[in-house]
Write a protein that holds these residues in place. Structure first.
Motif, PDB file in Angstrom:
ATOM      1  N   ASN A  44       2.186   2.027   7.334  1.00 29.29           N
ATOM      2  CA  ASN A  44       2.291   2.829   6.115  1.00 29.29           C
ATOM      3  C   ASN A  44       1.051   2.670   5.243  1.00 29.29           C
ATOM      4  O   ASN A  44       1.118   2.782   4.016  1.00 29.29           O
TER       5      ASN A  44
ATOM      6  N   SER B  94      12.070   8.581   5.277  1.00 28.09           N
ATOM      7  CA  SER B  94      11.373   7.333   5.567  1.00 28.09           C
ATOM      8  C   SER B  94      12.185   6.178   4.999  1.00 28.09           C
ATOM      9  O   SER B  94      12.457   6.127   3.794  1.00 28.09           O
TER      10      SER B  94
ATOM     11  N   ASP C 216       0.190   4.614   0.223  1.00 32.59           N
ATOM     12  CA  ASP C 216       1.173   5.034   1.221  1.00 32.59           C
ATOM     13  C   ASP C 216       0.527   6.023   2.184  1.00 32.59           C
ATOM     14  O   ASP C 216      -0.365   6.782   1.793  1.00 32.59           O
TER      15      ASP C 216
ATOM     16  N   VAL D 106       4.586   9.231   4.394  1.00 34.79           N
ATOM     17  CA  VAL D 106       5.101  10.428   3.718  1.00 34.79           C
ATOM     18  C   VAL D 106       3.975  11.397   3.354  1.00 34.79           C
ATOM     19  O   VAL D 106       4.082  12.601   3.637  1.00 34.79           O
TER      20      VAL D 106
ATOM     21  N   GLU E 196      11.900   9.053   0.581  1.00 35.82           N
ATOM     22  CA  GLU E 196      11.518   7.686   0.936  1.00 35.82           C
ATOM     23  C   GLU E 196      12.501   6.765   0.223  1.00 35.82           C
ATOM     24  O   GLU E 196      12.515   6.682  -1.012  1.00 35.82           O
TER      25      GLU E 196
END
Length: 258
Positions: free
Chosen positions: A85, A147, A204, A207, A220
């Motif tokens: 991530n 996520s 991040d 996403v 998320e």
């Protein structure tokens, strides 16, 4: 080569050909370490605590995948090997230190060593996600990107995190906010709004890369780890989510038609 024949595949998939609108991923599902890395020089206690993986969330996702019949993609290897991530240029992609633990096997890596981890673990995971999403979109399968993560009950400074779960969001957050409202209405405990972390494009990767770039509705979700420690707790959360996610989707569809 980093991975040898006896090392596990970096990617695991449940319900690969699912037509469910919910498409789920888990960046920090596993704690495996390639044999060649010799446990990254870590003692056993560090290899299984929160710095290595998101405790409890994989089992929540697997149960939820079964209940919804939804695709669920998980990363097998520890986030200490490489954090899926994070962007490739992020300094925490391969952490040299985490929560006061020195990661000896991540010190002074060569460009080739970093490339091996990206090429053999990180890239296959994200390539799998991209490929399956694009296949779905090519055949007009509605896709809500989910996520899944978990977080520790206490921060490094001793702060007791009050939130039972957190909704992380940034751009195009309509579905996320609908789900947050429905969760709060049906689960009467504190829910974080970009807590315990905020979703940012700087820190991040998953996403922003897979949902933002395709303009997909997304969620998320972070769940506090002490609430998903046991099998019963994990199933309880999976069952809750299996009821609330379709409710959120129905409301999202209604709002989109207005």
């Amino acid at each position: 080569m980093l991975l040898r024949q006896h090392d596990p595949n970096p990617v695991s998939i449940m319900n690969e050909k699912s037509l469910s609108p919910f498409f789920m991923v888990c960046d920090h599902a596993g704690y495996a370490i390639p044999d060649q890395l010799k446990d990254l020089g870590l003692p056993e206690k560090d290899r299984y605590r929160h710095i290595a993986w998101d405790i409890g969330i994989k089992n929540v996702g697997e149960q939820l995948s079964k209940l919804l019949g939804a695709t669920f993609i998980t990363q097998t290897y520890s986030r200490l090997v490489i954090d899926c991530n994070r962007g490739e240029n992020n300094l925490s992609l391969i952490a040299e230190k985490s929560d006061n633990s020195l990661i000896k096997g991540n010190q002074n890596l060569s460009s080739e060593q970093k490339h091996d981890r990206i090429n053999e673990i990180y890239s296959p995971y994200h390539h799998t996600i991209s490929t399956l999403i694009d296949e779905r979109l090519a055949t007009n399968i509605q896709t809500i990107f989910i996520s899944l993560h978990s977080f520790t009950p206490v921060m490094n400074d001793g702060f007791q995190r009050p939130w039972h779960a957190g909704i992380l969001h940034g751009r195009n957050n309509q579905f996320s906010m609908i789900f947050k409202e429905i969760l709060e209405e049906n689960y009467h405990y504190p829910i974080g709004d970009n807590e315990p972390y905020a979703l940012t494009e700087q820190n991040d990767y998953t996403v922003p890369t897979h949902a933002y770039q395709r303009n997909l509705p997304y969620l998320e979700l972070e769940i506090r780890q002490d609430l998903i420690t046991s099998t019963d707790q994990q199933f309880e959360w999976a069952e809750r989510l299996s009821l609330l996610l379709p409710m959120a989707l129905k409301e999202y569809q209604t709002q989109c038609k207005l």
